[in-house]
Design a protein around this motif. Sequence first.
Motif, short mmCIF file in Angstrom:
data_model
loop_
_atom_site.label_atom_id
_atom_site.label_comp_id
_atom_site.label_asym_id
_atom_site.label_seq_id
_atom_site.Cartn_x
_atom_site.Cartn_y
_atom_site.Cartn_z
N GLY A 1 -14.96 43.78 -10.62
CA GLY A 1 -15.99 42.93 -10.02
C GLY A 1 -16.52 41.91 -11.00
N SER A 2 -16.61 42.28 -12.28
CA SER A 2 -17.08 41.33 -13.30
C SER A 2 -16.09 40.20 -13.48
N LEU A 3 -14.80 40.51 -13.35
CA LEU A 3 -13.79 39.45 -13.42
C LEU A 3 -13.93 38.50 -12.24
N ARG A 4 -14.21 39.08 -11.08
CA ARG A 4 -14.39 38.25 -9.88
C ARG A 4 -15.61 37.35 -10.04
N ASP A 5 -16.70 37.91 -10.57
CA ASP A 5 -17.92 37.13 -10.79
C ASP A 5 -17.71 36.02 -11.82
N ASP A 6 -16.76 36.25 -12.73
CA ASP A 6 -16.46 35.26 -13.77
C ASP A 6 -15.50 34.19 -13.27
#
Length: 364
Positions: A18-23
């Motif tokens: 999810g952090s990759l998606r947010d980035d």
Amino acid sequence: MVIDNRYELHPAASAFIGSLRDDGRSVNTQRTYAIRVAQYLTWCEGFGVDWGDPSFRQLSSFKSWLVEEPLPHRGRKVATTRKYRAKGTANAILTTTVGFLTFCGLGEWAPASVVPKLTQQKMLAFPSSGHDQGELRQFRSVNTRKLKFKVAVPGYEWLSRAQVDVILASAEHARDRFLVHLMAATGARIGEALGMRREDMHLLPDSRMVGCPVAGPHVHVVRREGNVNGAVGKARQPRWIPVDEEFAGAYAAYQHERDEVPEAGASDFVFVNLFRAPLGSPMKYHSTYDLFKRLARRAGFEANPHMCRHHAATEWIRSGVRPDIVQGFMGHVSPVSMNPYIHASNEEKRKAVEMVAARRETGK
């Protein structure tokens, strides 16, 4: 997402993805990282290792396992030889694993003590030209990963002008020819090409009627979030690249082919499915890579989308275009990023040697 053997979401792994998606990382990148994290978690499960607080010895065992464990056999034919993971591939998995554990160590899923196990300080004996050491050389020491194999730097593959022509001749459809043409002429990344909209194609001599002050035919490369096909451009700064009449002709031929598929009319994406369902939907990463594999088989040599990007940069540099302009065309933030895109042909290498030999013979 990442699930465990009970088919339940793995909270930490899912949060990391999810952090990759947010980035703003592409769907393709998220999927690749999820698979790598799952490989690490599966290994921990199989060997009884606490995934959130492994010892350095256990991490070293995982590193060795990656290259010593035979890869699972795929296909119906009986395997005659065992295949193993290359060290370069293992390094990619280790990089993701370190990133995952660092993310967890800085959050609530792993103790903070896991982070120091992953990196070590190293003094740069030969800093790269793009590394800022500081006025007092205080930044010459950097953090590096402990877990990695030493491998030879692979050569960067690229396509010559003649090879691009062969690829274009191998394409059966105008859409496929234009895709190759666009990537080879503009140096656009695969995610940037698949995320392009029809409004990005400004191929008239004057685009002021659509509110664009750029003179002459050109293409805009714009990063857009949330594309339905998962395409994401790496560069966050928008840019435009001039194109020629041949490019405009290839686009016109594609538009004629596209107009014959009614379902394509509703999509504003440049590249859409015309020959398989769902018709009119934007092309995705996997289908584009499959297309290049087919073109490469017909051409008889290796070809992939990124090799077209290397071709574009090499052609500009050989033509005498200033490095800073090429850097802008490529969407690079740092001029150091241009170094891998400088290629010399076999003819240029031979000419350089012959030039030295000629000077030696004349005594000059």
